[in-house]
Enzyme design. Structure first.
Site, PDB file in Angstrom:
ATOM      1  N   ASP A   1      97.632  76.570   3.580  1.00 48.82           N
ATOM      2  CA  ASP A   1      96.377  76.122   4.182  1.00 48.82           C
ATOM      3  C   ASP A   1      95.546  75.240   3.257  1.00 48.82           C
ATOM      4  O   ASP A   1      94.556  74.644   3.700  1.00 48.82           O
ATOM      5  CB  ASP A   1      95.509  77.324   4.589  1.00 48.82           C
TER       6      ASP A   1
ATOM      7  N   LYS B   1      87.805  78.247   8.102  1.00 51.36           N
ATOM      8  CA  LYS B   1      88.487  77.521   9.179  1.00 51.36           C
ATOM      9  C   LYS B   1      88.822  78.513  10.290  1.00 51.36           C
ATOM     10  O   LYS B   1      88.918  79.727  10.094  1.00 51.36           O
ATOM     11  CB  LYS B   1      89.753  76.828   8.673  1.00 51.36           C
TER      12      LYS B   1
END
Length: 288
Positions: free
Chosen positions: A138, A13
């Protein structure tokens, strides 16, 4: 192992922006950030067994198996559901460790999603996200699998439909200590919160960038060099990886060619939908 076959993807990401708007009593920072996936992935394979043992086929050097996030994710699923099945997990590591691309969190999320399917547990995405939060802030966005505006410590997610550019991602030769960055006395911690519609016009910065650049000269050097090819060179998370968006793969490759001899880097596509969701749908389709 590679990009097909029996393996499950764990994509990286990027934080397209990161704004620190407060701090909780427990020390965790309250954030506003924008997550987008990239098509650079770790690849995980799962050899399910019926005797309950959870093991790693290829442990990471220096990381005890019981601390590995994939093992912790598998054992968390066992504990939560009473599942008696086990697994041996193989990880083909492509994402740089400690680079701010979320590799460990993504591996944990892929383990939760894959084993929920392979063990036939039937937990919904919301339950998996809640479990994932216990492994790392996350993890929920990787379980959710769509690009998102995130608040809280990064777990309160609102889907976003973003442009999907090509990125050059560079990994400086250093490991950023996230705790050291967030404990820096001169870190900005009190930004006024903004609204989703304020991104990117009003704000697309990263409140960690100045601190990280001061503490880690290789990160500053990478930002400067990549910035010569794009005005938008940024830091993802607390780094160490830096990135810039380009309008086409060919333009990104042109920049990469000029930088490749001096830097470890990748040309990768921005994605609003995680390839993990496609892999899950494919597996579910095969087994209908």
């Amino acid at each position: 192992m590679g990009g097909n076959g029996a393996a499950w993807p764990a994509p990286g990401k990027l934080n397209l922006m990161l704004r620190i708007v407060g701090q909780r009593p427990d020390g965790y920072h309250l954030l506003q950030t924008v997550f987008q996936f990239i098509d650079l992935c770790d690849w995980l394979s799962f050899d399910v067994n019926d005797h309950g043992a959870v093991a790693l086929a290829n442990p990471l050097p220096g990381v005890p198996a019981e601390e590995d996030l994939t093992v912790r994710a598998a054992r968390l699923l066992q504990a939560e559901t009473g599942c008696g099945k086990g697994v041996t997990i193989s990880v083909d590591k492509r994402l740089p460790m400690g680079g701010g691309l979320g590799g460990g969190s993504s591996d944990a999320a892929t383990t939760l999603v894959a084993l929920n399917h392979l063990w036939g547990l039937g937990l919904d995405a919301g339950r998996l996200q809640a479990l994932g939060l216990g492994l790392g802030a996350d993890v929920p966005v990787f379980v959710n699998g769509v690009a998102a505006w995130a608040e809280g410590v990064g777990e309160v997610l609102t889907p976003m439909n973003l442009p999907e550019p090509w990125f050059v991602v560079m990994a400086p030769d250093c490991h950023v200590a996230t705790g050291k960055v967030f404990s820096a006395p001169n870190l900005t911690r009190n930004r006024v919160p903004i609204k989703i519609e304020d991104f990117p016009a009003l704000w697309q910065g990263n409140d960690c960038l100045e601190i990280v650049s001061q503490m880690y000269p290789p990160v500053k050097a990478a930002l400067d060099e990549l910035g010569a090819f794009s005005e938008g060179a940024k830091l993802t998370g607390t780094g160490a990886c830096v990135f810039a968006a380009f309008g086409s793969e060919s333009v990104a490759e042109e920049a990469a060619r000029a930088l490749r001899g001096r830097w470890r880097l990748w040309v990768t596509k921005g994605l609003n939908r995680s390839p993990l969701l496609a892999r899950l749908s494919e597996r579910q389709g095969l087994e209908v």
